[in-house]
Each structure stands twice: as C-alpha cells, then as structure tokens.
Design a protein around this motif. Structure first.
Motif, PDB file in Angstrom:
ATOM      1  N   PHE A  38      52.036  45.195  34.980  1.00  0.00           N
ATOM      2  CA  PHE A  38      52.090  45.348  36.434  1.00  0.00           C
ATOM      3  C   PHE A  38      52.901  46.577  36.851  1.00  0.00           C
ATOM      4  CE2 PHE A  38      51.774  40.792  35.397  1.00  0.00           C
ATOM      5  CZ  PHE A  38      50.568  40.482  36.006  1.00  0.00           C
ATOM      6  N   TYR A  40      52.087  49.216  38.365  1.00  0.00           N
ATOM      7  CA  TYR A  40      51.807  49.773  39.686  1.00  0.00           C
ATOM      8  C   TYR A  40      52.810  49.328  40.732  1.00  0.00           C
ATOM      9  CZ  TYR A  40      49.834  45.150  40.736  1.00  0.00           C
ATOM     10  OH  TYR A  40      49.669  43.799  40.931  1.00  0.00           O
ATOM     11  N   THR A 137      40.165  49.956  35.685  1.00  0.00           N
ATOM     12  CA  THR A 137      41.307  49.069  35.878  1.00  0.00           C
ATOM     13  C   THR A 137      41.561  48.922  37.380  1.00  0.00           C
ATOM     14  OG1 THR A 137      43.050  50.750  35.887  1.00  0.00           O
ATOM     15  CG2 THR A 137      42.291  49.963  33.748  1.00  0.00           C
ATOM     16  N   THR A 138      41.849  47.723  37.815  1.00  0.00           N
ATOM     17  CA  THR A 138      42.199  47.462  39.215  1.00  0.00           C
ATOM     18  C   THR A 138      43.452  46.610  39.251  1.00  0.00           C
ATOM     19  OG1 THR A 138      40.747  45.510  39.297  1.00  0.00           O
ATOM     20  CG2 THR A 138      39.827  47.623  40.037  1.00  0.00           C
ATOM     21  N   HIS A 139      44.292  46.882  40.214  1.00  0.00           N
ATOM     22  CA  HIS A 139      45.584  46.203  40.306  1.00  0.00           C
ATOM     23  C   HIS A 139      45.889  45.976  41.785  1.00  0.00           C
ATOM     24  CE1 HIS A 139      46.225  48.141  36.261  1.00  0.00           C
ATOM     25  NE2 HIS A 139      45.513  49.073  36.860  1.00  0.00           N
ATOM     26  N   ASP A 164      47.622  40.527  40.665  1.00  0.00           N
ATOM     27  CA  ASP A 164      46.379  40.466  39.899  1.00  0.00           C
ATOM     28  C   ASP A 164      46.147  41.837  39.271  1.00  0.00           C
ATOM     29  OD1 ASP A 164      43.381  40.823  39.474  1.00  0.00           O
ATOM     30  OD2 ASP A 164      43.448  38.716  40.046  1.00  0.00           O
ATOM     31  N   GLU A 165      45.954  41.848  37.967  1.00  0.00           N
ATOM     32  CA  GLU A 165      45.762  43.096  37.232  1.00  0.00           C
ATOM     33  C   GLU A 165      44.615  42.928  36.243  1.00  0.00           C
ATOM     34  OE1 GLU A 165      49.008  46.064  35.737  1.00  0.00           O
ATOM     35  OE2 GLU A 165      48.866  44.455  34.253  1.00  0.00           O
ATOM     36  N   SER A 166      43.599  43.798  36.336  1.00  0.00           N
ATOM     37  CA  SER A 166      42.429  43.702  35.470  1.00  0.00           C
ATOM     38  C   SER A 166      42.217  45.016  34.732  1.00  0.00           C
ATOM     39  CB  SER A 166      41.164  43.371  36.282  1.00  0.00           C
ATOM     40  OG  SER A 166      41.276  42.102  36.898  1.00  0.00           O
ATOM     41  N   THR A 171      42.060  39.914  32.552  1.00  0.00           N
ATOM     42  CA  THR A 171      42.762  39.777  33.829  1.00  0.00           C
ATOM     43  C   THR A 171      44.079  39.034  33.635  1.00  0.00           C
ATOM     44  OG1 THR A 171      40.666  39.725  35.039  1.00  0.00           O
ATOM     45  CG2 THR A 171      42.614  38.889  36.182  1.00  0.00           C
TER      46      THR A 171
END
Length: 341
Positions: A38, A40, A137-139, A164-166, A171
């Motif tokens: 995490f 970000y 990647t999405t966060h 939420d982190e993918s 995930t």
C-alpha cells in the motif's frame, strides 16, 4: 523579546523530535525497505503540501487535512471540497478528492484516493524487452473522518479507511486508522501536531498470477499452457507512519504573511525523514511556497509551488500548483483545486 521566545520554541519543536528519534526510534529503514504494501498511501495528494516539502501535519489548512491530520479539519472555518491530481513518475497518475463538512465544533469528512498505473509491459530476466503480455495495477483508499474542536486551541480527529490494492489478478484488502491531535499555543502563531497514520491489519492477498518458468525453475509444475501458477502469498502490511510537526506564523500582517512549517516523519518501512517548508502570501490572494525533505535519498532540489484565491459567485476558490523532483526518477507535478462552501 516575546516574539523571539516563540520563534526559539518553534525551532526547538522542529529539532528535538529529530534528536529524540535518533536516540529512541530504531533506524531500520534499509532493513525494512520493500517489506510493506500500500505504498501509494505515502504519496502526498495536494499541491500545497507537496510544494512545502510535505511538512503540513500542523498546517494542513484545507480539506487535505483528511490525509495529513484529521484533527486539522476541525480548525477549518467552513465546509470545503478539495480535488488533487498528481502526475507521478512513469506516466502514473494519482487522483484525490475530499469533503469536509463543518457543524458547530465538529467536522465530518469523506476522502477518496486512487492511483492507476495504466497498462504496462511485462518484462522478465530472459525477456527484458517484454514478453508480449501487459498488466495493470490499481490502488484506492476510501476514508470516513470525524474531528472535534474541544477548545479554540485543541482538536482531535480520527479517520477509518478501507484499502484496496490490485496487481494483475492479485488483490489485497484491509482497513486502517488515522488519528491526530492539534494544539495552538494561544495567539502566538505557534502550533504543533501529532499523527499516527495507516495503523491497521495486515492484508491477506487473494487471486493468482502466472509466469513462465525461469532458468532455475525448469522442473517446476506448470499448467497446460506452460505457466507456473502462483496463488499463495505472504501477508501485506500497511505502511504505518508516526508524524510530529509544528508551524509558526513568522510574519502576520493584513497584507503580507510568512508561515514556517517543520515535520518529522517516521514510517514503519523506510528511514526517518525531516521536512521544512515555508509559505508567503500577499493579501491572502497570492501564495508562493517552497520546502525540502531531508533523509530522502533522491531528493536533491527544493520543492516549490504557487497558488491564488479568487471568488466565484458565492464560493471561494483556491488553485494551487506544486513541483518536486527526484534525481533519477524525474519530476512530479501536482495541481489542486479547493472550493469553500
């Protein structure tokens, strides 16, 4: 004499935490680097704070307080909305939005932070030019905040956040808490704050990812397409961070003001860093800012930025720009828009 005494106290509040950290807090940055997820959450979302060296825990004077120190949201004079956009390294973008609703001595807040890498080419040791596959990647984080001004000098605040982190099809999800305190030393222009951010539970990643066998994995079990399937992962910890900071109004006039800020940041997964910032404003309309972060390996130039206020119908609008750079990764540009409701 009184003015000099408070200025000396501000300087003392800046440097004593650093000395205390050196004696009390373990400096395990190198040993812990890369062991937390995490990441970000550690990217400052607003232009004002970024241009002041990320030293705003005691002076987050807008809705960005929900990120830096929720206790500061109870110090706002009115409800606010803030939007922030960060053009990060390698064409990665991060967006932030927050809303603070003031009611008597209480502030309620809602915040949203999202980082999206965009499509990236997959590379391996044997195929540094790319495998032909891409991934993304999405966060994101969603927070609910509550803050209360107990007196005109003291406030506290708490934020509950869902994370939420993918990465590809893997995930990680968990919940964390931000907590902060703010204290103003009378009418001296001196104030300080304490914050504990991203304190919570480890995440248990779910999903699976596939890789072609490497040179040392020729005997590994593969699926029908020749890929190794990974579906077991170690837990991921959030980057808990302890923050101490202070701010001081060096000059206070009707037409001209200078504010100094300082902050000690002690993350769980990297070395401690110390930040200094300054803001000069003219007529509460035009702002110039600068700052510097000590203890950041690639930081070699000060950050800087500017902003201006202007009325629009019955709303107050402030637009800000912040610039910072890293020696090898390059430059970061941030823009923010604050709306006073």
């Amino acid at each position: 004499m009184t003015y000099n005494r408070y200025l000396s106290l501000f300087i003392l509040l800046l440097f004593l935490p650093g000395l205390a950290a050196a004696q009390v807090l373990p400096s395990l940055g190198e040993a812990r680097s890369g062991t937390y997820g995490f990441q970000y959450l550690k990217i400052g979302p607003d232009a004002r704070s970024a241009s002041m060296g990320s030293s705003s825990v005691a002076d987050a004077a807008d809705a960005s307080a929900l990120y830096w120190n929720p206790a500061m949201s109870a110090q706002l004079d009115n409800s606010q909305v803030l939007f922030g956009h960060t053009q990060y390294f390698a064409d990665i973008a991060m967006n932030y939005a927050s809303y603070v609703h003031r009611y008597r001595d209480i502030a309620l807040g809602l915040s949203f932070q999202m980082l999206d890498s965009g499509e990236m080419d997959e590379t391996t040791e044997l195929q540094p030019g790319g495998t032909g596959r891409t991934f993304r990647t999405t966060h994101f984080a969603v927070g609910l905040s509550f803050a209360q001004e107990l007196t005109s000098l003291f406030s506290y605040g708490v934020t509950l956040k869902y994370l939420d982190e993918s990465v590809e099809e893997v995930t990680s999800r968990t919940g964390v808490i931000d907590a902060g305190f703010f204290y103003r030393v009378g009418d001296t222009g001196l104030r300080f704050a304490v914050g504990l951010n991203n304190f919570g539970f480890d995440a248990d990643p779910s999903g699976e990812t596939k890789r072609r066998p490497g040179p040392n994995e020729t005997g590994a079990e593969t699926d029908e397409d020749g890929f190794i399937v990974y579906d077991e992962f170690t837990d991921v910890s959030p980057p808990t961070t302890f923050i101490l900071g202070s701010a001081f109004d060096l000059i206070q006039r009707d037409d001209f003001n200078i504010t100094l800020t300082g902050q000690l940041t002690n993350p769980a997964d990297t070395q401690e860093r110390f930040s200094l910032g300054a803001e000069m404003d003219y007529l509460r309309r035009f702002f110039v800012r600068t700052g510097y972060e000590f203890g950041v390996d690639e930081s070699y130039l000060p950050s800087f930025g500017a902003g201006f206020n202007f009325p629009l119908y019955n709303y107050g609008i402030r637009a800000d720009y912040g610039f910072s750079t890293r020696e090898y990764l390059g430059s970061m540009h941030r823009i923010s828009l604050r709306i006073d409701l």
